[in-house]
Enzyme design. Structure first.
Site, short mmCIF file in Angstrom:
data_model
loop_
_atom_site.label_atom_id
_atom_site.label_comp_id
_atom_site.label_asym_id
_atom_site.label_seq_id
_atom_site.Cartn_x
_atom_site.Cartn_y
_atom_site.Cartn_z
N SER A 174 0.82 -1.22 0.00
CA SER A 174 0.00 0.00 0.00
C SER A 174 0.85 1.26 0.00
O SER A 174 0.32 2.37 0.00
CB SER A 174 -0.92 0.00 1.22
OG SER A 174 -0.17 0.17 2.41
N THR A 210 -1.54 2.64 3.60
CA THR A 210 -0.91 3.97 3.58
C THR A 210 -0.17 4.04 4.89
O THR A 210 -0.53 3.32 5.81
CB THR A 210 -1.99 5.10 3.58
OG1 THR A 210 -2.68 5.11 2.36
CG2 THR A 210 -1.42 6.48 3.84
N THR A 261 1.73 6.98 0.36
CA THR A 261 0.83 5.89 -0.08
C THR A 261 0.96 5.60 -1.56
O THR A 261 1.42 6.47 -2.33
CB THR A 261 -0.63 6.29 0.19
OG1 THR A 261 -1.49 5.19 -0.03
CG2 THR A 261 -1.09 7.44 -0.69
N THR A 310 -5.53 7.37 7.15
CA THR A 310 -5.40 6.30 6.16
C THR A 310 -6.81 5.78 5.88
O THR A 310 -7.71 5.95 6.69
CB THR A 310 -4.53 5.13 6.68
OG1 THR A 310 -5.15 4.59 7.86
CG2 THR A 310 -3.13 5.58 7.03
N GLY A 311 -6.96 5.14 4.74
CA GLY A 311 -8.29 4.64 4.38
C GLY A 311 -8.83 5.40 3.19
O GLY A 311 -8.08 6.11 2.51
N1 ASP Z 1 -5.88 7.17 1.87
C1 ASP Z 1 -5.31 6.55 0.71
C2 ASP Z 1 -5.90 7.13 -0.52
O1 ASP Z 1 -7.10 7.35 -0.56
C3 ASP Z 1 -5.49 5.09 0.59
C4 ASP Z 1 -5.44 4.26 1.81
O2 ASP Z 1 -5.11 4.70 2.88
O3 ASP Z 1 -5.75 3.09 1.66
O4 ASP Z 1 -5.19 7.31 -1.47
#
Ligand code: ASP
Length: 338
Positions: A43, A183, A201, A234-235
């Protein structure tokens, strides 16, 4: 130091930098560089899951509390250590954000080596995804030719990667079906009260080329206010951008909230954006990390955890306050049932 759960080693490295008298931003950047370099974290950085064309595109941001400066890069190809690159944008340009081809050229100008960021492991997951896409007739140009003998989907992958273990092929299909989020966000507070943060990320797997997430957006993926505190996320970035999460959390702390309440309030804003519709909210995860100038901290997730094989595994975050890094539980807003 606090960070997302994949940052145990990153926090330890960053703490070493702090203990040696290093700057808080240098600490977090050195910490997340370990994760960017790790091909097994799919990630972040090298080995990140690619966009829909099979090309890895990275996003990163940094913010330095003491000088109140920020830097970020988005949709960067062929450069592995993008948190360091974001720091370079902060330190060596009159800009805050550089994207796409311009970011790679900027890196080139500074002598940063270019490389292919796609590992065979991530290419396999991408190929599994590519081969799983079907038209209305159930066809896919990348596999299953009409003239081909009947075979299981895994046989196609096995042909390309004869050495791959069953476990790896199962992982590729799993990732193709349910692209994971990931991330790293890392926040630092040193003994004199200085703070910094970074987020780096490879973004959402199978994204449209050029899609930019929250990670490089100052105020969404990361935010630091030297007088108040720092936050990051993150997310699912799209939902974070819509509430400017990191900035919202820092403002909440400025108005007296504990990092826990500040982050839960940001999550409530996300839930509100869907009128509390738990079916829609259930289709994604998002986590926030908050560190206040006085050392109070929290990790907070939208959901209590992910359901895996009938049980819920809770979200955690990494903490290092000078000894060994450890994982702590995130507080959460909503509850998934096993
Ligand atoms: N926040 C990151 C994004 O949207 C992805 C992740 O954390 O999974 O690019």
């Amino acid at each position: 130091m606090i960070s997302s759960a994949n940052g145990l080693k990153a926090c330890a490295r960053a703490m070493d930098v702090l203990k040696a008298g290093g700057d808080t931003l240098e600490a977090v950047v050195q910490g997340v560089t370990l994760v960017e370099d790790d091909p097994n974290d799919t990630s972040v950085g090298y080995g990140g899951l690619p966009n829909e064309e099979g090309i890895v595109e990275l996003d990163a941001s940094v913010m330095h509390g003491p000088t109140r400066r920020a830097g970020s890069v988005a949709s960067v190809r062929n450069i592995k250590n993008v948190a360091r690159l974001a720091k370079l944008v902060m330190e060596q340009t009159d800009h805050v954000m550089i994207a796409g081809e311009g970011a790679t050229r900027f890196a080139r100008a500074w002598g940063i080596p270019e490389m292919n960021l796609l590992t065979e492991r991530s290419r396999m997951a991408w190929m599994a995804w590519k081969q799983s896409q079907r038209d209305g007739e159930g066809r896919n140009n990348w596999t299953d030719g009409l003239d081909a003998p009947d075979a299981k989907p895994s046989a196609a992958l096995r042909q390309i990667w004869p050495e791959a273990s069953d476990e790896m092929i199962a992982w590729a299909f799993d990732v193709a079906r349910r692209p994971p989020t990931g991330t790293i966000n890392c926040l630092a507070l040193n003994a004199t009260g200085e703070m910094s943060g970074t987020t780096t990320t490879s973004g959402l797997a199978w994204k449209i080329p050029g899609r930019v997430g929250d990670s490089p957006i100052i105020g969404a993926g990361v935010y630091v206010d030297q007088e108040v505190g720092a936050a990051g996320s993150t997310g699912r970035g799209e939902e974070n951008i819509r509430i400017a999460g990191a900035h919202t959390i820092v403002e909440n702390m400025r108005h007296g909230m504990h990092p826990r309440e500040a982050a839960l309030d940001a999550l409530k804003r996300i839930a509100r954006n869907f009128h509390g519709d738990e079916k829609k909210l259930g289709s994604f995860d998002i986590n926030f990390y908050a560190l206040r100038k006085d050392g109070a901290y929290a990790g907070a997730s939208l959901w209590n955890g992910r359901v895996r094989r009938g049980s819920v595994s809770g979200f955690q975050f990494a903490v290092n306050d000078g000894a060994e890094s450890r994982l702590e539980k995130c507080v959460y807003l909503l509850e998934r049932k096993a």
